[in-house]
Design an enzyme around this catalytic site. Sequence first.
Site, PDB file in Angstrom:
ATOM      1  N   HIS A 269       0.807  -1.044  -0.136  1.00 14.70           N
ATOM      2  CA  HIS A 269       0.010  -0.017  -0.072  1.00 14.70           C
ATOM      3  C   HIS A 269       0.975   1.500   0.050  1.00 14.70           C
ATOM      4  CE1 HIS A 269      -3.602   2.482   1.161  1.00 14.70           C
ATOM      5  NE2 HIS A 269      -2.815   3.183   1.472  1.00 14.70           N
ATOM      6  N   GLU A 270       1.779   1.260   0.957  1.00 16.20           N
ATOM      7  CA  GLU A 270       2.490   2.454   1.099  1.00 16.20           C
ATOM      8  C   GLU A 270       3.545   2.668  -0.145  1.00 16.20           C
ATOM      9  OE1 GLU A 270       1.529   4.655   3.275  1.00 16.20           O
ATOM     10  OE2 GLU A 270       0.243   3.282   4.325  1.00 16.20           O
ATOM     11  N   HIS A 273       1.984   4.363  -2.784  1.00 11.32           N
ATOM     12  CA  HIS A 273       1.992   5.803  -2.417  1.00 11.32           C
ATOM     13  C   HIS A 273       3.194   6.285  -3.025  1.00 11.32           C
ATOM     14  CE1 HIS A 273      -1.783   6.695  -0.737  1.00 11.32           C
ATOM     15  NE2 HIS A 273      -1.518   5.746   0.550  1.00 11.32           N
ATOM     16  N   GLU A 299      -4.504   7.566  -3.006  1.00 13.84           N
ATOM     17  CA  GLU A 299      -4.820   6.381  -2.535  1.00 13.84           C
ATOM     18  C   GLU A 299      -5.462   5.405  -3.538  1.00 13.84           C
ATOM     19  OE1 GLU A 299      -4.714   6.120   0.590  1.00 13.84           O
ATOM     20  OE2 GLU A 299      -5.995   4.136   1.226  1.00 13.84           O
TER      21      GLU A 299
HETATM   22 MG    MG Z   1      -3.033   5.321   2.033  1.00 13.55          MG
END
Ligand code: MG
Length: 504
Positions: A269-270, A273, A299
Amino acid sequence: MIFSNPKLKKLIEKYRQIKLLGETRAILGWDLNVNLPEKAAQERADQSAFLTDLMVDRWLDPEFKKLFETIVSKKENLTKEEKAMVRNLEQSAKFYFNIPKKIIVEFDETTSKAFMVWKKAKQENKFADFLPDLKKIIKLNQIIAAHLGFKTNPYDALLDLYEPELTSKKCVQIFDHLQPALTALLAKIQKSKDYRPESDLISGVLSYPKSDQRQLSLFVLKKMGYDFASGRLDVSPHPFTTELSRNDIRVTTWYHENDFRDSLTAAMHEGGHGLYEQGVDTIYNSTPLSGGVSLGIHESQSRFWENQIGRNPVFLKFLTPLLQAFYPEQLGQAGEETIIKLFNLVKPSLIRVEADEVTYNLHIALRFQLENDLINEKIKPKDLPSLWREKTKQFLGIEPKTDREGVLQDVHWSYGDFGYFPTYALGNLYAAQFTRAMEKDLDLKQLCAKGELGTILSWQREKIHRHGSLYWPDQLVKKVTGEELKADYFIEYLQKKYGEIYDL
Ligand code: MG
């Protein structure tokens, strides 16, 4: 970057100083989240507030303001990139020009200190200890909303800070559309003959050493194309990504000894980003076009890597031998199908960040309602623990036994972020719509099966990342997918994916 207008060039040079101060403050923020000793909370809050004070001074510098106003009044002859820069500056300037400096600095100081208070209150499960700071943060958000201005709902002024032009009305429409579809799909999955509770998939209390979890996270991040020469992976109470400068995009994760999945999904997830920030065209460095365009689009990039790839059954098949090599005793006997179900276990749960894709947006709907009611003073901060329990029951059919698993679980309110959560729901919707567009160009299944994630990243780089903040979210979605945002793509994505996994 070459500018057509010398005044704009000068304005952007001055803006660069604001950006440098912002980056320096971000380093303090990263260190606060990752390293800060408990007793230094107030000192760090003072340091951060001091930098904020300097930043606001730069925004309010008469020469800067004059240049800004001259440019804003004569935008017609600017290039497309320059117009976008001015639009982004206008969006940020709303905050600095309309809110008294005293409030901005107080907000920064309050939230910097509140993080450490929240961290301890969560550890000790004592909501009452966090309540005074939370009350102050809500009050400050109300003051900020009043200064920013709004048509009917002060919460709209806050939403717009994170996602340009997002309103509470639009949020209500989205959640009203999603909720029945998600609840129906959840019920269908749980009734499926192929449904297995977690205890059937994995037995006994198993332990997964943190060092192994870290190695796995590093492997997957490298495979995704995250550049460690421009970033690093650390640990924090709540995983996050931060841009400290163009070539210093850091991500964090967490390691839970009893669950090997959390660190991996958080890292992906990160990492998503991080890839977005690392992929912005360097020509935009130090301008208002650098960095991702909005939190919703940001996101979408993180949720894409976490879910469309990380929880993709085909990718999990690719990953299974590696997981078994790292955890031979724990997972040696687990087949691909078990691994797929472990990562795609759909069930009502208490913790948002660990929620499955089907129930995740219900957690956001809950937070949206509470925040909207708090800012509009329809509910009181002191009643939050019981309201949280009530709403969890209403949305998910279960109730948290502790505030740690309830109202204290998320870091965001301690950061002062009200109006942020709805961008998570948007991110899921954007991700599904982008994926559909990607699948017209790429054979996603084939690439996941071979672990060829570089081709996927190249597509994102070309279509999304390199543009930075050139296009606003609605323009970008149209450019990439040919349509406006449609929640139905997300619902269809879930129905198809879980239809296959659970033979619905
Ligand atoms: Mg996030």
